[in-house]
Design a protein around this motif. Structure first.
Motif, PDB file in Angstrom:
ATOM      1  N   GLN A  25       0.673   3.864 -12.725  1.00 57.43           N
ATOM      2  CA  GLN A  25       1.549   5.018 -12.936  1.00 57.43           C
ATOM      3  C   GLN A  25       2.929   4.581 -13.413  1.00 57.43           C
ATOM      4  O   GLN A  25       3.491   5.156 -14.354  1.00 57.43           O
ATOM      5  CB  GLN A  25       1.657   5.816 -11.641  1.00 57.43           C
ATOM      6  N   SER A  26       3.512   3.549 -12.776  1.00 64.45           N
ATOM      7  CA  SER A  26       4.865   3.109 -13.113  1.00 64.45           C
ATOM      8  C   SER A  26       4.922   2.441 -14.477  1.00 64.45           C
ATOM      9  O   SER A  26       5.890   2.604 -15.222  1.00 64.45           O
ATOM     10  CB  SER A  26       5.382   2.152 -12.025  1.00 64.45           C
ATOM     11  N   ILE A  27       3.885   1.646 -14.826  1.00 63.42           N
ATOM     12  CA  ILE A  27       3.854   0.988 -16.137  1.00 63.42           C
ATOM     13  C   ILE A  27       3.831   2.043 -17.239  1.00 63.42           C
ATOM     14  O   ILE A  27       4.613   1.989 -18.205  1.00 63.42           O
ATOM     15  CB  ILE A  27       2.637   0.056 -16.248  1.00 63.42           C
ATOM     16  N   TYR A  28       2.948   3.030 -17.129  1.00 62.54           N
ATOM     17  CA  TYR A  28       2.841   4.042 -18.172  1.00 62.54           C
ATOM     18  C   TYR A  28       4.056   4.970 -18.198  1.00 62.54           C
ATOM     19  O   TYR A  28       4.413   5.502 -19.261  1.00 62.54           O
ATOM     20  CB  TYR A  28       1.551   4.851 -17.979  1.00 62.54           C
ATOM     21  N   ALA A  29       4.700   5.179 -17.048  1.00 64.27           N
ATOM     22  CA  ALA A  29       5.899   6.013 -17.017  1.00 64.27           C
ATOM     23  C   ALA A  29       6.998   5.414 -17.882  1.00 64.27           C
ATOM     24  O   ALA A  29       7.807   6.138 -18.479  1.00 64.27           O
ATOM     25  CB  ALA A  29       6.391   6.172 -15.581  1.00 64.27           C
ATOM     26  N   TYR A  63       4.588   8.322 -20.363  1.00 63.83           N
ATOM     27  CA  TYR A  63       3.349   8.971 -19.940  1.00 63.83           C
ATOM     28  C   TYR A  63       3.425   9.302 -18.453  1.00 63.83           C
ATOM     29  O   TYR A  63       3.774   8.449 -17.640  1.00 63.83           O
ATOM     30  CB  TYR A  63       2.143   8.067 -20.199  1.00 63.83           C
ATOM     31  N   SER A  64       3.071  10.555 -18.096  1.00 64.50           N
ATOM     32  CA  SER A  64       3.102  10.987 -16.694  1.00 64.50           C
ATOM     33  C   SER A  64       1.671  11.048 -16.172  1.00 64.50           C
ATOM     34  O   SER A  64       0.923  11.981 -16.461  1.00 64.50           O
ATOM     35  CB  SER A  64       3.769  12.356 -16.569  1.00 64.50           C
ATOM     36  N   TYR A  88       0.835  -1.191   0.000  1.00 60.42           N
ATOM     37  CA  TYR A  88       0.000   0.000   0.000  1.00 60.42           C
ATOM     38  C   TYR A  88       0.879   1.254   0.000  1.00 60.42           C
ATOM     39  O   TYR A  88       1.785   1.389   0.805  1.00 60.42           O
ATOM     40  CB  TYR A  88      -0.917   0.017   1.228  1.00 60.42           C
ATOM     41  N   GLY A  89       0.602   2.161  -0.945  1.00 59.45           N
ATOM     42  CA  GLY A  89       1.371   3.390  -1.065  1.00 59.45           C
ATOM     43  C   GLY A  89       2.647   3.229  -1.871  1.00 59.45           C
ATOM     44  O   GLY A  89       3.361   4.199  -2.102  1.00 59.45           O
ATOM     45  N   GLY A  90       2.958   1.989  -2.326  1.00 63.36           N
ATOM     46  CA  GLY A  90       4.190   1.729  -3.052  1.00 63.36           C
ATOM     47  C   GLY A  90       4.059   1.999  -4.548  1.00 63.36           C
ATOM     48  O   GLY A  90       2.965   2.017  -5.112  1.00 63.36           O
ATOM     49  N   THR A  91       5.201   2.209  -5.206  1.00 64.53           N
ATOM     50  CA  THR A  91       5.240   2.420  -6.657  1.00 64.53           C
ATOM     51  C   THR A  91       6.306   1.579  -7.329  1.00 64.53           C
ATOM     52  O   THR A  91       6.570   1.755  -8.525  1.00 64.53           O
ATOM     53  CB  THR A  91       5.496   3.907  -6.972  1.00 64.53           C
ATOM     54  N   SER A  92       6.962   0.653  -6.592  1.00 64.89           N
ATOM     55  CA  SER A  92       8.029  -0.165  -7.157  1.00 64.89           C
ATOM     56  C   SER A  92       7.437  -1.409  -7.810  1.00 64.89           C
ATOM     57  O   SER A  92       6.742  -2.197  -7.151  1.00 64.89           O
ATOM     58  CB  SER A  92       9.030  -0.569  -6.070  1.00 64.89           C
ATOM     59  N   LEU A  93       7.709  -1.616  -9.087  1.00 62.80           N
ATOM     60  CA  LEU A  93       7.178  -2.774  -9.799  1.00 62.80           C
ATOM     61  C   LEU A  93       7.822  -4.074  -9.341  1.00 62.80           C
ATOM     62  O   LEU A  93       7.282  -5.153  -9.575  1.00 62.80           O
ATOM     63  CB  LEU A  93       7.394  -2.599 -11.311  1.00 62.80           C
ATOM     64  N   THR A  94       8.968  -3.993  -8.682  1.00 58.45           N
ATOM     65  CA  THR A  94       9.655  -5.201  -8.223  1.00 58.45           C
ATOM     66  C   THR A  94       9.526  -5.404  -6.712  1.00 58.45           C
ATOM     67  O   THR A  94       9.288  -6.512  -6.247  1.00 58.45           O
ATOM     68  CB  THR A  94      11.148  -5.145  -8.594  1.00 58.45           C
ATOM     69  N   ASN A  95       9.634  -4.333  -5.941  1.00 55.80           N
ATOM     70  CA  ASN A  95       9.632  -4.460  -4.480  1.00 55.80           C
ATOM     71  C   ASN A  95       8.254  -4.271  -3.862  1.00 55.80           C
ATOM     72  O   ASN A  95       8.062  -4.580  -2.696  1.00 55.80           O
ATOM     73  CB  ASN A  95      10.602  -3.459  -3.864  1.00 55.80           C
ATOM     74  N   GLY A  96       7.298  -3.766  -4.618  1.00 61.28           N
ATOM     75  CA  GLY A  96       5.954  -3.629  -4.094  1.00 61.28           C
ATOM     76  C   GLY A  96       5.274  -2.349  -4.536  1.00 61.28           C
ATOM     77  O   GLY A  96       5.872  -1.275  -4.526  1.00 61.28           O
ATOM     78  N   THR A  97       3.992  -2.449  -4.926  1.00 61.76           N
ATOM     79  CA  THR A  97       3.223  -1.292  -5.384  1.00 61.76           C
ATOM     80  C   THR A  97       1.749  -1.533  -5.115  1.00 61.76           C
ATOM     81  O   THR A  97       1.313  -2.682  -4.962  1.00 61.76           O
ATOM     82  CB  THR A  97       3.454  -1.047  -6.894  1.00 61.76           C
ATOM     83  N   ASP A  98       0.958  -0.450  -5.052  1.00 62.89           N
ATOM     84  CA  ASP A  98      -0.494  -0.612  -4.981  1.00 62.89           C
ATOM     85  C   ASP A  98      -1.069  -0.439  -6.389  1.00 62.89           C
ATOM     86  O   ASP A  98      -0.329  -0.307  -7.369  1.00 62.89           O
ATOM     87  CB  ASP A  98      -1.114   0.359  -3.977  1.00 62.89           C
ATOM     88  N   CYS A  99      -2.408  -0.448  -6.505  1.00 63.74           N
ATOM     89  CA  CYS A  99      -3.022  -0.497  -7.835  1.00 63.74           C
ATOM     90  C   CYS A  99      -2.698   0.740  -8.675  1.00 63.74           C
ATOM     91  O   CYS A  99      -2.315   0.631  -9.839  1.00 63.74           O
ATOM     92  CB  CYS A  99      -4.531  -0.688  -7.710  1.00 63.74           C
ATOM     93  N   SER A 100      -2.854   1.949  -8.080  1.00 64.00           N
ATOM     94  CA  SER A 100      -2.590   3.161  -8.857  1.00 64.00           C
ATOM     95  C   SER A 100      -1.093   3.365  -9.086  1.00 64.00           C
ATOM     96  O   SER A 100      -0.682   3.897 -10.130  1.00 64.00           O
ATOM     97  CB  SER A 100      -3.185   4.376  -8.146  1.00 64.00           C
TER      98      SER A 100
END
Length: 492
Positions: A408-412, A416-417, A392-404
């Motif tokens: 965000q990281s995939i499109y980045a 895309y921002s 929860y609150g994460g943005t790392s595609l490898t170490n952990g991310t939430d849904c949004s």
């Protein structure tokens, strides 16, 4: 009754957990004993239950939890989405676990007792991990004796780097169940204190009952009225000051005979348009809104906002997905409809409502003729991270991310921002219907009209998304995450 087996010197502390208080007090003390069997009933001393010092019990969040809902989760009277709502548990608000029953958890928070969906809360050690990434929840240690020494290391032989007095409150950095020590922070100095010298607790906001929510809204309305009155008073005082200044100028003008007549003419010329404007303002009065009383079921023709007043600029109080029904209680002459939204009077623009119940149709998924499109490249890239953890609150595609964070990281990666939350992502790009979905499109899900989840459409009626703590990043059917709120296309 279950039995606990104690072996000599197997562990060094026991956690005494006091139920029914907020925060919960955890008092650790060294223990040595001979090997024998003892039941939970044997350990019931003055209403306290002594448990083996496992990591779960030693955690400040034992029998506790916090909300991870993006806005809030409803507390229900019974474990059912159709049950009456008794309160709201906003993000970061905490509660005491009374009973866990699979998809629902029986809780007590503030004046509210009821059931919350387990999907939007975390408990125990998971709650402790989430608390580390938010300022809404804090652990603390209360000193319960005088002259407590704070050691540089978790050892009796370590150097003393500070002291703390009785009733002093320190920040808890870690409770160490396998030793006799708790790591604390005092005024920026980190060290260790003996477990038996402190009581560890958790400080968090409590739930808000529906009555308290109504009182808050009423107080906000009263405050707005007070602010308006204060502003009016200030404007009146400024006007009076301006009039006094004008009178002073007129007195000075009288002393200057040659300029008096010219200044009077200029003053009259300035006052004439002002008086005309005042008369025009008095003539233009906003008519009251006529509402035709009705009682009928209507359906949303598209995803639509529900607002607190019959105005496009009024506050948003919720939303309806395409095909969802609602009770209409009035038709306004300005093109809006008055509705009963979860027991509250609200408004929806009539252009988005119909009295004809929509027929259920099987969606037809349009697939691109070639896998070489950018949308398919986004899906292929996203599949590389299937199985990685949810945080929860994460943005790392490898170490952990939430849904949004996942979206965000995939499109980045493709330049895309996108904004950070699923609510703000739900207005990016352009809207498409479910039967127009193509790989790479975004699918936004809601619960009771409020956006709760977001996924990337991967084709063949499936989506890829960071689902929850238990599943991590997975690929599932389009209907796996619940009601679809809307669909957006970022890549055309």
């Amino acid at each position: 009754m279950g039995k606990l087996k104690f072996a000599p010197y197997v562990f060094g502390l026991a956690a005494a957990v006091v139920f029914g208080t907020n925060p919960i007090g955890v008092h650790a003390a060294p223990v040595t004993t001979t090997k024998f069997d003892v039941s939970f009933g044997d350990l019931d001393i003055q209403g306290k239950i002594i448990y083996t010092a496992t990591e779960e019990v030693a955690s400040p969040f034992y029998k506790k939890g916090i909300s991870t809902a993006e806005d809030c989760v409803m507390i229900r009277k019974e474990p059912s989405v159709d049950s009456e709502a008794v309160g709201k548990l906003y993000f970061g608000a905490g509660f005491e676990v009374l009973e866990e029953t699979g998809e629902w958890i029986h809780i007590q928070s503030g004046s509210c007792e009821g059931y919350v969906s387990a999907e939007y809360v975390v408990t125990g050690k998971k709650a402790e991990e989430v608390a580390k990434n938010t300022d809404a929840v804090n652990s603390y240690a209360k000193i319960i004796t005088d002259g407590v020494e704070i050691k540089a290391e978790a050892s009796d032989d370590a150097a003393v780097i500070a002291t703390a007095g009785n009733e002093e409150i320190l920040e808890v950095l870690a409770v160490i169940p396998e030793s006799d020590w708790t790591k604390v922070n005092k005024d920026g100095v980190e060290g260790y204190v003996k477990n038996q010298t402190v009581e560890v607790g958790v400080a968090y906001d409590s739930a808000v009952s529906m009555e308290e929510e109504a009182q808050r809204e009423a107080e906000a309305a009263r405050q707005q009225t007070t602010d308006t009155d204060a502003q009016h008073t200030t404007e009146t005082e400024q006007t009076e000051a301006a009039e006094e200044q004008t009178e002073t100028q007129e007195e000075q003008a009288e002393a200057q005979e040659e300029l008096t007549e010219t200044r009077e003419e200029q003053t009259e010329a300035q006052e004439e348009p002002t008086e005309a404007q005042e008369e025009e303002t008095q003539e233009v009065e906003e008519p009251s809104l006529y509402i035709e009383e009705v009682s009928e079921t209507v359906w949303a023709t598209d995803p639509v906002n529900v607002r607190g007043a019959a105005d496009a600029f009024a506050d948003r109080v919720g939303g309806l997905g395409k095909g969802e029904s609602i009770m209409r209680t009035g038709i306004c002459e300005n093109g809006w409809s008055r509705v009963d939204y979860n027991g509250t009077t609200a408004y929806i623009h009539s252009d988005y409502l119909t009295t004809t119940e929509p027929a259920e149709e099987e969606p037809v998924y349009n697939e691109p003729s070639s896998n070489s499109g950018l949308g398919q490249q986004i899906v292929d890239y996203a599949r590389q991270f299937l199985g990685n953890p949810y945080v929860y609150g994460g943005t790392s595609l490898t170490n952990g991310t939430d849904c949004s964070g996942f979206v965000q990281s995939i499109y980045a990666n493709f330049g895309y921002s996108l904004p950070r939350t699923c609510t703000t992502q739900s207005v990016c790009g352009r809207g498409v219907s479910v039967d127009e979905l193509q790989p790479g499109d975004l699918v936004i899900y809601s619960s009771y009209g409020e956006i709760q989840h977001i996924a990337i459409y991967s084709g063949n009626g499936n989506t890829i998304h960071a689902s929850n703590w238990d599943t991590g990043i997975i690929e599932t059917s389009l209907s796996y995450s619940g009601d679809i709120y809307c669909c957006r296309r970022i890549v055309d």
